[in-house]
Design a protein around this motif. Sequence first.
Motif, PDB file in Angstrom:
ATOM      1  N   PHE A 214      65.047  28.263   1.843  1.00  0.00           N
ATOM      2  CA  PHE A 214      65.573  26.939   1.495  1.00  0.00           C
ATOM      3  C   PHE A 214      66.991  27.044   0.921  1.00  0.00           C
ATOM      4  CE2 PHE A 214      66.001  23.251  -1.305  1.00  0.00           C
ATOM      5  CZ  PHE A 214      65.687  22.227  -0.429  1.00  0.00           C
ATOM      6  N   CYS A 215      67.207  28.019   0.044  1.00  0.00           N
ATOM      7  CA  CYS A 215      68.568  28.237  -0.499  1.00  0.00           C
ATOM      8  C   CYS A 215      69.547  28.514   0.629  1.00  0.00           C
ATOM      9  CB  CYS A 215      68.596  29.442  -1.445  1.00  0.00           C
ATOM     10  SG  CYS A 215      67.771  29.178  -3.004  1.00  0.00           S
ATOM     11  N   HIS A 216      69.189  29.449   1.504  1.00  0.00           N
ATOM     12  CA  HIS A 216      70.120  29.859   2.560  1.00  0.00           C
ATOM     13  C   HIS A 216      70.364  28.740   3.568  1.00  0.00           C
ATOM     14  CE1 HIS A 216      69.438  34.461   1.730  1.00  0.00           C
ATOM     15  NE2 HIS A 216      69.935  33.791   0.700  1.00  0.00           N
ATOM     16  N   GLU A 217      69.328  27.958   3.866  1.00  0.00           N
ATOM     17  CA  GLU A 217      69.507  26.794   4.750  1.00  0.00           C
ATOM     18  C   GLU A 217      70.528  25.830   4.159  1.00  0.00           C
ATOM     19  OE1 GLU A 217      67.858  25.460   7.929  1.00  0.00           O
ATOM     20  OE2 GLU A 217      67.954  27.647   7.853  1.00  0.00           O
TER      21      GLU A 217
ATOM     22  N   GLU B 238      70.861  19.251  -6.481  1.00  0.00           N
ATOM     23  CA  GLU B 238      70.259  18.653  -5.288  1.00  0.00           C
ATOM     24  C   GLU B 238      69.280  19.596  -4.586  1.00  0.00           C
ATOM     25  OE1 GLU B 238      74.113  17.115  -4.021  1.00  0.00           O
ATOM     26  OE2 GLU B 238      73.653  16.306  -6.003  1.00  0.00           O
ATOM     27  N   LEU B 239      69.227  20.840  -5.047  1.00  0.00           N
ATOM     28  CA  LEU B 239      68.366  21.835  -4.416  1.00  0.00           C
ATOM     29  C   LEU B 239      66.937  21.650  -4.926  1.00  0.00           C
ATOM     30  CD1 LEU B 239      69.648  23.960  -2.501  1.00  0.00           C
ATOM     31  CD2 LEU B 239      69.477  25.596  -4.360  1.00  0.00           C
ATOM     32  N   SER B 240      66.199  20.773  -4.294  1.00  0.00           N
ATOM     33  CA  SER B 240      64.866  20.445  -4.788  1.00  0.00           C
ATOM     34  C   SER B 240      63.788  21.085  -3.909  1.00  0.00           C
ATOM     35  CB  SER B 240      64.736  18.926  -4.814  1.00  0.00           C
ATOM     36  OG  SER B 240      63.397  18.576  -5.043  1.00  0.00           O
ATOM     37  N   HIS B 241      63.027  22.005  -4.497  1.00  0.00           N
ATOM     38  CA  HIS B 241      62.013  22.754  -3.741  1.00  0.00           C
ATOM     39  C   HIS B 241      60.926  23.182  -4.729  1.00  0.00           C
ATOM     40  CE1 HIS B 241      60.238  26.220  -1.610  1.00  0.00           C
ATOM     41  NE2 HIS B 241      60.613  25.605  -0.502  1.00  0.00           N
TER      42      HIS B 241
ATOM     43  N   TRP C  27      52.709  35.508  -3.707  1.00  0.00           N
ATOM     44  CA  TRP C  27      53.977  35.470  -4.446  1.00  0.00           C
ATOM     45  C   TRP C  27      55.162  35.645  -3.497  1.00  0.00           C
ATOM     46  CZ3 TRP C  27      51.208  39.143  -8.275  1.00  0.00           C
ATOM     47  CH2 TRP C  27      50.643  38.393  -9.323  1.00  0.00           C
ATOM     48  N   MET C  28      55.018  36.609  -2.560  1.00  0.00           N
ATOM     49  CA  MET C  28      56.119  36.852  -1.626  1.00  0.00           C
ATOM     50  C   MET C  28      56.343  35.649  -0.698  1.00  0.00           C
ATOM     51  SD  MET C  28      57.604  39.660  -2.310  1.00  0.00           S
ATOM     52  CE  MET C  28      58.642  39.699  -0.856  1.00  0.00           C
ATOM     53  N   GLY C  29      55.273  34.953  -0.362  1.00  0.00           N
ATOM     54  CA  GLY C  29      55.408  33.762   0.482  1.00  0.00           C
ATOM     55  C   GLY C  29      56.232  32.689  -0.217  1.00  0.00           C
ATOM     56  N   MET C  30      55.935  32.490  -1.505  1.00  0.00           N
ATOM     57  CA  MET C  30      56.685  31.481  -2.270  1.00  0.00           C
ATOM     58  C   MET C  30      58.146  31.893  -2.414  1.00  0.00           C
ATOM     59  SD  MET C  30      53.916  30.213  -5.109  1.00  0.00           S
ATOM     60  CE  MET C  30      53.039  31.726  -5.448  1.00  0.00           C
ATOM     61  N   LEU C  31      58.356  33.185  -2.662  1.00  0.00           N
ATOM     62  CA  LEU C  31      59.723  33.687  -2.786  1.00  0.00           C
ATOM     63  C   LEU C  31      60.472  33.559  -1.454  1.00  0.00           C
ATOM     64  CD1 LEU C  31      61.989  35.122  -4.264  1.00  0.00           C
ATOM     65  CD2 LEU C  31      60.736  37.278  -4.027  1.00  0.00           C
TER      66      LEU C  31
END
Length: 312
Positions: A124-127, A62-65, A114-118
């Motif tokens: 998003f993961c932590h949220e 369900e983790l869609s990003h 790259w760092m922005g995307m990371l």
Amino acid sequence: EDEKQKYIKGKKLGEGTYAIVYLGHVKSDPSKLVAIKKIKIQEDYKEGLAPDAVRELKHLQELSHPNIISLLSVFSSRDQNLNLVLEYLPLGDLEMLIKDIEGVRYGAADIKAWMGMLGRAIWFCHENFVLHRDIKPNNLLIAADGGIKLADFGLARSFADPYRVMSNMVITRWYRPPELLFGARSYSGAVDIWSIGLVFAELVIRNPYLPGDTEVDQISKICALVGTPTEENWPGVSKLEHYAVPAPATPIQPVAHYNSMFGTAGAEGVDLLMKMLILDPRKRITARQILEHGWWKSEPKPTKKQNLPKKG
Ligand code: ADP
């Protein structure tokens, strides 16, 4: 439950430390390519594990990003092995770009992109209450549009490696935060932030910043190049089970040290890096605070993803 019927497995793409990866496609539409990752589960641990693991991994679906690799399906095969069906990303990973000094040139604006995307991926993961636990350049895959996608959630690894027999030899420790090295039992999203900090550092110097040969050496390198964790800078640290540091203690490295090594990232970039590498996980910058940092607004602006360097 008939998830495995939906995909056709093709040739072997590669083999990692704990998985074999195959090319595959959707049965009903052969133009839709996928990567099928078969996790090697130790024989004596297999009994009844796969169904649990499948259930646990389902929530990752369900983790869609845009900056997280899509987990399309999870199933256990007849031999009780775990199979992950993933988005197919054949263009390599960030480690390949970092190491190809001759063939790939990149600069401050590319690193910022790259760092922005990371940063957005891990926010998003932590949220969503998911820790990655294994962020490193080799787990940041390049997508067709030039963007990067976070892959290989540590959760899958923990199923393949229940007794941690591999942890001393193969699994890289260079991105592991001090709280884990000291044996902290409860830890937080701060573990991922430390790893992101080391990816940032490595992108700038095109070499790993803390390449420890052993766990003890890893701690020595952290002490020497970041600073020694002490009760003063990290209250409670000396009570952690495996706390041991070389004497005498090295003070926290000042901004001048970071400017001399990472100055090409600019003053704001250096400030962000230092906040990612704060020893005490409670004081370390959070994913949300990373996205609010001044670096993103300072010059240069991040490169548009379609203009990012690719493998030469
Ligand atoms: P490692 O972490 O050592 O690269 P992996 O098990 O993750 O090991 O992957 C093994 C190889 O399979 C990779 O080097 C890569 O070539 C290929 N691979 C893994 N995932 C994908 C994917 N989603 N799409 C395309 N190729 C992949």
